[in-house]
Design a protein around this motif. Structure first.
Motif, PDB file in Angstrom:
ATOM      1  N   GLU A 231       9.628  12.165  -8.082  1.00 19.07           N
ATOM      2  CA  GLU A 231      10.074  10.937  -7.413  1.00 19.07           C
ATOM      3  C   GLU A 231       8.931  10.287  -6.645  1.00 19.07           C
ATOM      4  O   GLU A 231       8.830   9.061  -6.581  1.00 19.07           O
ATOM      5  N   TRP A 232       8.040  11.091  -6.068  1.00 23.54           N
ATOM      6  CA  TRP A 232       6.905  10.526  -5.334  1.00 23.54           C
ATOM      7  C   TRP A 232       6.057   9.633  -6.245  1.00 23.54           C
ATOM      8  O   TRP A 232       5.733   8.506  -5.892  1.00 23.54           O
ATOM      9  N   GLN A 233       5.708  10.155  -7.394  1.00 22.67           N
ATOM     10  CA  GLN A 233       4.867   9.361  -8.303  1.00 22.67           C
ATOM     11  C   GLN A 233       5.589   8.093  -8.763  1.00 22.67           C
ATOM     12  O   GLN A 233       4.991   7.019  -8.842  1.00 22.67           O
ATOM     13  N   LEU A 234       6.868   8.213  -9.061  1.00 24.90           N
ATOM     14  CA  LEU A 234       7.620   7.050  -9.522  1.00 24.90           C
ATOM     15  C   LEU A 234       7.830   6.037  -8.405  1.00 24.90           C
ATOM     16  O   LEU A 234       7.816   4.821  -8.650  1.00 24.90           O
ATOM     17  N   ARG A 235       8.016   6.486  -7.171  1.00 19.57           N
ATOM     18  CA  ARG A 235       8.192   5.559  -6.057  1.00 19.57           C
ATOM     19  C   ARG A 235       6.901   4.797  -5.751  1.00 19.57           C
ATOM     20  O   ARG A 235       6.939   3.607  -5.427  1.00 19.57           O
ATOM     21  N   VAL A 236       5.752   5.482  -5.844  1.00 20.47           N
ATOM     22  CA  VAL A 236       4.474   4.781  -5.638  1.00 20.47           C
ATOM     23  C   VAL A 236       4.299   3.688  -6.683  1.00 20.47           C
ATOM     24  O   VAL A 236       3.917   2.555  -6.378  1.00 20.47           O
ATOM     25  N   ALA A 237       4.588   4.018  -7.941  1.00 23.80           N
ATOM     26  CA  ALA A 237       4.480   3.014  -9.006  1.00 23.80           C
ATOM     27  C   ALA A 237       5.495   1.891  -8.794  1.00 23.80           C
ATOM     28  O   ALA A 237       5.182   0.714  -9.032  1.00 23.80           O
ATOM     29  N   GLN A 238       6.688   2.240  -8.329  1.00 22.23           N
ATOM     30  CA  GLN A 238       7.706   1.214  -8.073  1.00 22.23           C
ATOM     31  C   GLN A 238       7.243   0.257  -6.982  1.00 22.23           C
ATOM     32  O   GLN A 238       7.409  -0.968  -7.095  1.00 22.23           O
ATOM     33  N   ALA A 239       6.635   0.787  -5.915  1.00 18.59           N
ATOM     34  CA  ALA A 239       6.137  -0.071  -4.839  1.00 18.59           C
ATOM     35  C   ALA A 239       5.029  -0.995  -5.335  1.00 18.59           C
ATOM     36  O   ALA A 239       4.985  -2.185  -4.984  1.00 18.59           O
ATOM     37  N   ASN A 240       4.123  -0.474  -6.155  1.00 19.52           N
ATOM     38  CA  ASN A 240       3.049  -1.311  -6.687  1.00 19.52           C
ATOM     39  C   ASN A 240       3.598  -2.396  -7.620  1.00 19.52           C
ATOM     40  O   ASN A 240       3.130  -3.544  -7.613  1.00 19.52           O
ATOM     41  N   ASP A 241       4.587  -2.049  -8.436  1.00 20.41           N
ATOM     42  CA  ASP A 241       5.191  -3.040  -9.331  1.00 20.41           C
ATOM     43  C   ASP A 241       5.861  -4.164  -8.551  1.00 20.41           C
ATOM     44  O   ASP A 241       5.762  -5.342  -8.911  1.00 20.41           O
ATOM     45  N   THR A 242       6.559  -3.800  -7.486  1.00 13.24           N
ATOM     46  CA  THR A 242       7.226  -4.840  -6.707  1.00 13.24           C
ATOM     47  C   THR A 242       6.220  -5.769  -6.043  1.00 13.24           C
ATOM     48  O   THR A 242       6.442  -6.982  -5.955  1.00 13.24           O
ATOM     49  N   LEU A 243       5.096  -5.241  -5.592  1.00 16.56           N
ATOM     50  CA  LEU A 243       4.060  -6.098  -5.012  1.00 16.56           C
ATOM     51  C   LEU A 243       3.501  -7.062  -6.059  1.00 16.56           C
ATOM     52  O   LEU A 243       3.265  -8.237  -5.766  1.00 16.56           O
ATOM     53  N   ALA A 244       3.289  -6.553  -7.292  1.00 17.62           N
ATOM     54  CA  ALA A 244       2.801  -7.435  -8.361  1.00 17.62           C
ATOM     55  C   ALA A 244       3.818  -8.528  -8.661  1.00 17.62           C
ATOM     56  O   ALA A 244       3.448  -9.699  -8.864  1.00 17.62           O
ATOM     57  N   ASP A 245       5.108  -8.169  -8.677  1.00 19.10           N
ATOM     58  CA  ASP A 245       6.148  -9.183  -8.913  1.00 19.10           C
ATOM     59  C   ASP A 245       6.167 -10.221  -7.796  1.00 19.10           C
ATOM     60  O   ASP A 245       6.315 -11.425  -8.059  1.00 19.10           O
ATOM     61  N   ILE A 246       6.040  -9.779  -6.565  1.00 17.62           N
ATOM     62  CA  ILE A 246       6.060 -10.708  -5.429  1.00 17.62           C
ATOM     63  C   ILE A 246       4.875 -11.655  -5.505  1.00 17.62           C
ATOM     64  O   ILE A 246       5.018 -12.879  -5.318  1.00 17.62           O
ATOM     65  N   ARG A 247       3.683 -11.122  -5.787  1.00 19.00           N
ATOM     66  CA  ARG A 247       2.500 -11.987  -5.859  1.00 19.00           C
ATOM     67  C   ARG A 247       2.637 -13.015  -6.986  1.00 19.00           C
ATOM     68  O   ARG A 247       2.330 -14.196  -6.802  1.00 19.00           O
ATOM     69  N   ALA A 248       3.108 -12.585  -8.155  1.00 22.64           N
ATOM     70  CA  ALA A 248       3.256 -13.509  -9.285  1.00 22.64           C
ATOM     71  C   ALA A 248       4.268 -14.610  -8.962  1.00 22.64           C
ATOM     72  O   ALA A 248       4.026 -15.793  -9.225  1.00 22.64           O
ATOM     73  N   ASN A 249       5.387 -14.231  -8.366  1.00 23.21           N
ATOM     74  CA  ASN A 249       6.408 -15.233  -8.053  1.00 23.21           C
ATOM     75  C   ASN A 249       5.979 -16.158  -6.926  1.00 23.21           C
ATOM     76  O   ASN A 249       6.359 -17.329  -6.904  1.00 23.21           O
ATOM     77  N   LEU A 250       5.176 -15.663  -5.994  1.00 23.63           N
ATOM     78  CA  LEU A 250       4.653 -16.546  -4.950  1.00 23.63           C
ATOM     79  C   LEU A 250       3.711 -17.584  -5.529  1.00 23.63           C
ATOM     80  O   LEU A 250       3.702 -18.740  -5.098  1.00 23.63           O
ATOM     81  N   HIS A 251       2.899 -17.185  -6.525  1.00 19.81           N
ATOM     82  CA  HIS A 251       2.034 -18.155  -7.208  1.00 19.81           C
ATOM     83  C   HIS A 251       2.876 -19.238  -7.878  1.00 19.81           C
ATOM     84  O   HIS A 251       2.600 -20.436  -7.758  1.00 19.81           O
ATOM     85  N   ILE A 252       3.901 -18.816  -8.600  1.00 15.18           N
ATOM     86  CA  ILE A 252       4.763 -19.771  -9.292  1.00 15.18           C
ATOM     87  C   ILE A 252       5.455 -20.692  -8.288  1.00 15.18           C
ATOM     88  O   ILE A 252       5.530 -21.902  -8.471  1.00 15.18           O
ATOM     89  N   GLN A 253       5.950 -20.115  -7.225  1.00 15.04           N
ATOM     90  CA  GLN A 253       6.646 -20.907  -6.211  1.00 15.04           C
ATOM     91  C   GLN A 253       5.722 -21.943  -5.588  1.00 15.04           C
ATOM     92  O   GLN A 253       6.102 -23.112  -5.399  1.00 15.04           O
ATOM     93  N   SER A 254       4.496 -21.546  -5.289  1.00 17.65           N
ATOM     94  CA  SER A 254       3.549 -22.484  -4.699  1.00 17.65           C
ATOM     95  C   SER A 254       3.237 -23.637  -5.646  1.00 17.65           C
ATOM     96  O   SER A 254       3.193 -24.808  -5.245  1.00 17.65           O
TER      97      SER A 254
END
Length: 815
Positions: free
Chosen positions: A566-589
């Motif tokens: 779960e530790w490894q999967l949670r770290v990857a999940q956190a990184n994926d969510t940050l990538a999604d947030i950054r991409a959507n913020l670019h689109i929103q801007s």
């Protein structure tokens, strides 16, 4: 009808044509169609995709809609007249009636309408263009269309083509000789698994003579190129694509080419090797021609990361804002004729499609005035905005950092084999990559006997993966349930109930497997169920506790290997969510900028706000996922006794942290303003060392600088390209007008040869030749005058454009 039979009478065919009747045969005609009805059908087939059968029977019903009258069937004759009429119109429009050699002297590709905005030596380029314009480039796009099928109907002997490769479709005999004599090498794609390559040999061909068509277009102006269309005999194999591509470049004097193809990343690999197998008169000289291969913008996201960086129009120099999708827009016009042409014989089909492609090119020619004006009015303010934003960003950089980034950027532009500056140097593992690695590791452990499978089908790491998937499904169901509102319909409640039932069933099946690998979770679940009073309301499916290792206390789960998974999967999940947030913020801007600058009126504003709300919902969902992952990591840190270094890059995500990376943020980082720092989500990959942070900005800032520079350059290049295209269009129309005026005297005083009617025309025939030449010249001059009038304010408008190379500090007064 009664024909004139005096000694000076013309042939019956000529007498009919002079009365605007088109005879069904040239020998003793007994039926004919008016030229008006043929013109009318031709236009209706272009615009409404009306087929010959339906149009003919509409004429029959117009004659007698009761079926009482005995109307003779003239359909076959009308069909032949239509095919001949299409072909004769193309010959007439190309000036073959004015040429001394007539139809017999027509060369391949001569009936095709050329793009007036593309570079054409001798037409719209200066005499010393090779020295003055070394960057003169031809933009070409390749694509296949599998809707333009043809059934096995008739054959070449019974239904030959009249054009013989004179227009857009290649000459059939030479093409089939090349296909038959070439060895087809099947290449498996190393990029995405495209059907165009991998299923080239498996596409269904039962009952089909060809499965579609491949074409080469001008991607800047959506023109079909001469001798650049060919049938696809099976899948989109390279031998079907290579021949029309090389055929369209026959005898070209242009040296530089931008080639757009949705599988260019594969097609370009053995390009010059395949060039050696092309017929000698079609080959390109690798020492004289420079080719740049790119992938169209819409198709690019489906490629792997390496292709997205190396074959992007956005990152490649000297392409402007070209998207490479021109063939797709052309197919939208011709697809309506697919049902009409698939039942035709080979010759009639080629002649019909040639006529359609010619009409498409003519419509594009007449619309150059409005199209180029619209593109210029969009390009100038966009280039100004992007150059302004980039210059403000550069002012915040120290000279050393800027020089380093500039050197990397220039090196990659000169040679794509260099390090790509648009890539982050430190990559994080995604959830998919971690899941794959865990499954492969488990497979090796099982094979080596180091892992005992307690369940027949589910492994320990799969238990955690399934649990995380169920957790995500619970979040989605909770959001959708909360969005129902007090006035939701019965159908909406029913759909939520179905999803809830399905999710509950999945959770029950998963808990049975979890019990095998994690007995403490089962014990805790049983204890809480026993403590629940009887008669308590049913817990919603989205609120059921899963009891993953991060939800169990330390004393119970410290020994569980599931916590490591779960530790490894949670770290990857956190990184994926940050990538999604950054991409959507670019689109929103970008959407906010577009709405503020261009959206006017309630309807446009409402649509924009609806899209922005969708983007914000995706940002909120990703934020929630990151907070859940962060909370789980904090608990797992204590269970696994890990240090807290992970929190330097994966912090708790506050609402204030979810913001776009702006020029002001870059300025604050460069000046070390600790009061207004860049949100940590943009710096999550940088090294924790303060010395490293003081030496250079984070990779994210470098990538943003590279993308900002690329956007500014592409928009400025677009202005230059459109300005040059406007000049070429006017020059081309002038050249064509002069060319038509020269055609009126070509046959005067010519000696007789095979046809006395064709040569040494009579006075009335010569008058008709001159009138038609004047008419065509006048059409070109009218178009030129209309375009020049439409663009009359462009020189003054371009005064607002400041080239990127000379752009200094942007002052508001300068606008």
């Amino acid at each position: 009808m009664s024909f004139c039979v005096c000694e000076k009478a013309k042939h019956h065919t000529v007498q009919l044509l002079r009365r605007r009747f088109y005879p069904a045969t040239s020998e003793q005609p007994r039926s004919a169609a008016t030229l008006n009805v043929l013109y009318r059908f031709q236009l209706e087939s272009f615009e409404g995709k009306t087929n010959t059968f339906n149009f003919y029977h509409s004429l029959v019903r117009g004659t007698d809609n009761t079926g009482v009258s005995d109307i003779k069937d003239r359909y076959e004759g009308f069909r032949r007249m239509v095919q001949q009429f299409r072909h004769l119109c193309m010959l007439k429009h190309a000036g073959r009636g004015h040429h001394p050699e007539g139809v017999a002297g027509t060369q391949e590709g001569e009936l095709a309408l050329r793009c007036p905005a593309c570079p054409q030596p001798g037409r719209n380029l200066p005499e010393d263009w090779e020295n003055a314009s070394s960057d003169t480039t031809l933009f070409l796009g390749i694509n296949g269309n599998f809707r333009l099928k043809r059934k096995i109907v008739s054959n070449e002997e019974n239904d030959p083509s009249l054009s013989k490769g004179w227009a857009y479709i290649v000459e059939e005999k030479a093409f089939k000789v090349h296909i038959t004599g070439s060895t087809h090498e099947v290449e498996t794609s190393t990029c995405s698994s495209y059907k165009a390559i991998n299923e080239a040999e498996t596409r269904k061909t039962t009952g089909l003579a060809c499965t579609g068509q491949a074409t080469v277009d001008c991607i800047r102006h959506d023109f079909k190129r001469a001798m650049s269309v060919a049938d696809i005999l099976k899948g989109e194999s390279y031998i079907n694509i290579d021949y029309p591509f090389f055929s369209g470049l026959r005898n070209t004097q242009i040296k530089n080419f931008i080639i757009s193809y949705d599988i260019a990343c594969q097609w370009h690999k053995k390009f010059w090797k395949r060039n050696d197998s092309i017929p000698p008169h079609l080959k390109l000289d690798s020492s004289k021609h420079t080719l740049k291969f790119l992938v169209p913008k819409f198709h690019l996201p489906a490629h792997i990361d390496k292709c997205r960086d190396d074959f992007s129009f956005n990152y490649s120099p000297k392409v402007g804002r070209t998207d490479g999708e021109a063939p797709e827009r052309g197919w939208s016009n011709i697809n309506g004729a697919a049902n009409m042409t698939k039942e035709m014989g080979p010759g009639a089909r080629r002649d019909t499609l040639d006529d359609f492609y010619g009409d498409w090119n003519w419509k594009k020619t007449t619309r150059f005035g409005a199209n180029l004006l619209y593109r210029m009015k969009n390009a100038v303010p966009e280039s100004t905005d992007h150059v302004h934003a980039h210059c403000l960003m550069e002012e915040t950089l120290d000279p050393q950092t800027k020089a380093t980034w500039m050197a990397e950027y220039a090196a990659w532009e000169a040679d794509n084999m260099e390090t790509n500056p648009f890539k982050l140097t430190q990559q994080t593992m995604t959830q998919d990559a971690v899941r794959r690695a865990l499954n492969e590791a488990e497979e090796h452990d099982v094979a080596a006997g180091n892992l005992q499978m307690l369940h027949t089908t589910v492994s320990p790491c799969n238990v955690i993966m399934m649990g995380l998937d169920l957790e995500e499904a619970q979040r989605c169901l909770a959001v959708d349930s909360a969005a129902l509102g007090p006035h939701a319909t019965d159908r909406q409640h029913s759909l939520i109930a179905q999803r809830s039932k399905g999710l509950r069933t999945r959770i029950c099946a998963w808990t049975e497997v979890q019990t095998v690998y994690c007995p403490p979770a089962h014990a805790k679940r049983a204890f809480e169920e026993a403590a629940t009073p009887s008669g308590a309301p049913l817990v919603p499916a989205h609120a059921l506790k899963l009891y993953l290792p991060s939800e169990l206390d330390r004393a119970v789960s410290s020994h569980l290997p599931l916590a490591k998974y779960e530790w490894q999967l949670r770290v990857a999940q956190a990184n994926d969510t940050l990538a999604d947030i950054r991409a959507n913020l670019h689109i929103q801007s970008a959407m906010y900028r577009h709405k503020d600058h261009y959206e006017q009126g309630q309807r446009a504003q409402t649509r924009s706000m609806t899209l922005l709300q969708r983007i914000q919902a995706q940002i909120d969902a990703a934020t929630m996922r990151h907070r859940v992952a962060h909370k789980a990591l904090q608990h797992l840190q204590q269970i696994l006794r890990k240090d807290s270094t992970w929190q330097t890059t994966l912090k708790f995500l506050h609402d204030a942290d979810v913001r776009v990376l702006s020029v002001r943020d870059v300025d604050n980082v460069a000046r070390k303003d600790r009061n207004r720092e860049v949100s940590w989500i943009w710096l999550s990959h940088r090294v924790a060392s303060e010395a490293a942070n003081d030496a250079v900005l984070h990779d994210s800032l470098r990538v943003e600088w590279c993308k900002s520079r690329a956007r500014a350059l592409r928009w400025c290049e677009e202005v230059y390209l459109i300005k040059e295209e406007m000049r070429r269009v006017l020059e081309s129309l002038d050249w064509e007008a002069e060319w038509w005026l020269k055609q009126q005297t070509l046959r005067v005083g010519r000696p007789h040869s095979f046809n006395s009617y064709l040569h040494s025309p009579s006075p009335e025939h010569q008058e008709a030749i001159e009138a038609y030449a004047y008419r065509q010249a006048d059409i070109r001059r009218s178009l030129r005058g209309h375009f020049a009038h439409t663009w009359r304010y462009i020189p003054r408008f371009l005064e607002l454009f400041v080239p990127f190379e000379s752009f200094g500090r942007f002052e508001p007064s300068s606008t």
